[in-house]
Design a protein around this motif. Sequence first.
Motif, PDB file in Angstrom:
ATOM      1  N   GLY A 130      10.833 -12.341 -22.696  1.00  0.00           N
ATOM      2  CA  GLY A 130      12.283 -12.237 -22.745  1.00  0.00           C
ATOM      3  C   GLY A 130      12.902 -12.949 -21.564  1.00  0.00           C
ATOM      4  N   PHE A 131      14.245 -12.873 -21.491  1.00  0.00           N
ATOM      5  CA  PHE A 131      14.937 -13.525 -20.385  1.00  0.00           C
ATOM      6  C   PHE A 131      14.722 -12.727 -19.112  1.00  0.00           C
ATOM      7  CE2 PHE A 131      17.403 -14.847 -24.148  1.00  0.00           C
ATOM      8  CZ  PHE A 131      17.249 -16.215 -24.017  1.00  0.00           C
ATOM      9  N   ALA A 132      14.483 -13.445 -18.017  1.00  0.00           N
ATOM     10  CA  ALA A 132      14.208 -12.746 -16.765  1.00  0.00           C
ATOM     11  C   ALA A 132      15.505 -12.289 -16.099  1.00  0.00           C
ATOM     12  CB  ALA A 132      13.428 -13.654 -15.825  1.00  0.00           C
ATOM     13  N   THR A 133      16.537 -13.109 -16.194  1.00  0.00           N
ATOM     14  CA  THR A 133      17.780 -12.743 -15.510  1.00  0.00           C
ATOM     15  C   THR A 133      18.965 -12.855 -16.462  1.00  0.00           C
ATOM     16  OG1 THR A 133      18.264 -14.999 -14.820  1.00  0.00           O
ATOM     17  CG2 THR A 133      16.903 -13.675 -13.337  1.00  0.00           C
ATOM     18  N   ARG A 134      20.055 -12.198 -16.051  1.00  0.00           N
ATOM     19  CA  ARG A 134      21.265 -12.226 -16.849  1.00  0.00           C
ATOM     20  C   ARG A 134      21.831 -13.648 -16.900  1.00  0.00           C
ATOM     21  NH1 ARG A 134      26.634  -9.006 -15.182  1.00  0.00           N
ATOM     22  NH2 ARG A 134      27.867  -9.713 -16.951  1.00  0.00           N
ATOM     23  N   LEU A 135      21.810 -14.320 -15.763  1.00  0.00           N
ATOM     24  CA  LEU A 135      22.302 -15.694 -15.724  1.00  0.00           C
ATOM     25  C   LEU A 135      21.458 -16.587 -16.632  1.00  0.00           C
ATOM     26  CD1 LEU A 135      24.336 -17.659 -14.387  1.00  0.00           C
ATOM     27  CD2 LEU A 135      22.515 -18.222 -12.761  1.00  0.00           C
ATOM     28  N   GLY A 136      20.147 -16.332 -16.608  1.00  0.00           N
ATOM     29  CA  GLY A 136      19.252 -17.109 -17.458  1.00  0.00           C
ATOM     30  C   GLY A 136      19.635 -16.965 -18.917  1.00  0.00           C
TER      31      GLY A 136
END
Length: 465
Positions: free
Chosen positions: A24-30
Motif C-alpha cells: 500500500g501507500f507508505a505516506t499520505r503525500l505519496g
Amino acid sequence: MSAAVHTNEITVAVDDAQPASRGGFATRLGFILAAAGSAVGLGNIWKFPYITGVYGGGAFVLVYLGCILLIGLPLMYAELIIGRRGGKDVFGALRSLTEKQGVAGKLMSYATGFLSIASGFLILSFYAVVAGWAIHFFCVSLGVIPGATLGDKTVFAGVAGNAWLSSAWHTVFMLMTISVVMLGVHGGIERVCKILMPLLALILVGLLIYVGMTGGLNESLAFLFAPDFSKLTGEAVLEALGHAFFTLSLGMGAMITYGSYLKSEKHVVRDGVSVAILDTVIALTAGAVIFAVVFSMGGLDVLGKDKAGPGLVFQSLPLLFAQMPGGTIVAVLFFGLLIFAAWSSAVSLLEVVVAYLVDERGMNRTTAAWLMGWAIWAVGLASAWSMKVLGFLDDITTMYMLPLGGLLIAIAAGWMLSKKDRESGFSAFGNVGGALSKGWTFTIRYITPVLVAVVILAKVGLLKF
Ligand code: TRP
C-alpha cells in the motif's frame, strides 16, 4: 517432526500469496501524488484544451467546473471509500461491501468489476498510442530524429500515419508502464509519482512564467474565463460531463483500487478534494499556457469547431513553438510534461487490471503486470494501425463505459453500502461531518445518478437537447 515443518512451510507459502501482503501507500503525500498522477494526464493537457477550443471557451469551462463539483467530487469520495473499506480490487471490494444485499450485491460487484477491467484495458490500449506520439515529439524537439524538424507540418502525419513508428513508440510507452506497476504500489507507483508530479508542476509553472513574459496570457485567460453562453450547446454540456469522468479517472475503479491501498479513512474526504483541485488547477494552467501560445503567435485560426481539434497539441502547437524565441526548449519541456502526465495515468489504468489478477486470482504481481501489459499492448496495435479504431475506442469508453461505470458505482455507494461504511470518511470532521455526510448521501443517491443517466440517454439518442 518433518511433517510438521513441512506443514509450516506450506502455511507460510500460502500466507505469502494472500492479500495481507498486498502492500500500500507508505505516506499520505505519496497517495495524493499517485492519485493526482492518475488524474492528471493526456485528459488535462491534450484533451481539455482542445475541447475547450472546440466548444468556444469560457462557458464550456464553467459547465465543466460545475460537473467536477456535482459529479466528480461525490464520485471521487464514493470510489475512495469503497476501496478503503473493501480493501481489495474493484470486484472484491464491492463484493465484500455489498454482501448483505444478496444477489443484487453479487450482480453489482460482477457488473462493475467486469466493466472496470474492460474499460481499463481498452482505455490504456489507445492511451499508450497517443502517449507514444508525445515521445516522438519529445525526440523531434530534442533534434534526435533524423529528417524531422519541429516546425515541419508533416511530423504529426509522419508518426500518426506511420503504423510501424506508432507501434514502436507504443511499445516503449507500454514497457515504461509495465515496469512501474510490476514494482508494486509503494515501490513503483508511489515512488515514480513522487518524482514525476513535482517535476510536472515545475515545468508547468516555468511554461506559465514564459508565456507571461512573451504575451498572449491576457487573451488566453479571457478566452478561458469570460463565458459567452451563446456558444454553449447541448452537445458541449454532454462533452463536459463525460470529460469530468475522464479527467478525474472516475467510472472504472481506478480510485477504488488506489483507495484500497490506504491505511485509514481519516483523510479520504480531504485528500479526494485535494486531488480534484490539483487536477482542475493543472488543466486550467495547461489551457492557459496553450492558448497563450496560440494567441501570442497571432491568434492562429485554430480554435472553434472543425479547426485544430485533437490536433491542437500535436499539429498547431509545434508550428508555433518553432516560431517562438526559445521555442525548442519550450517544446522539449512541453512534451516532457505530456509524457510524465500520461505515464503516471497509465500506471493507474494497468493497476486496476493487475489488482484484479493479484487479489482475485492469486497471481504474482510481476506475472500479472507482464501478462496484462502485453495483452493491452497487442490490442493497442489496432489503434496504432488505424486512427479510426483509436477514435472509436476513445468514444465508447469516454462516452458510454465510464459514465455507466460511474452510474453503477454511485448506486452501489448510495444505496448498497452500510451506513457505517458509507459515512466512515466523514467521522474525522466532528459535527460538520454529519452535515457533510448528509449532503454527500443525498447527492450520490439522487443527483449524481440522475445527471449521469441523462448523459447516457442523451448519448444513445433517447433524450434530445
Ligand atoms: N485521468 C487521466 C487523464 O486525464 C486518464 C485516466 C487514468 C483515466 N486513469 C483513468 C480515465 C481511469 C478514466 C478512468 O488523462
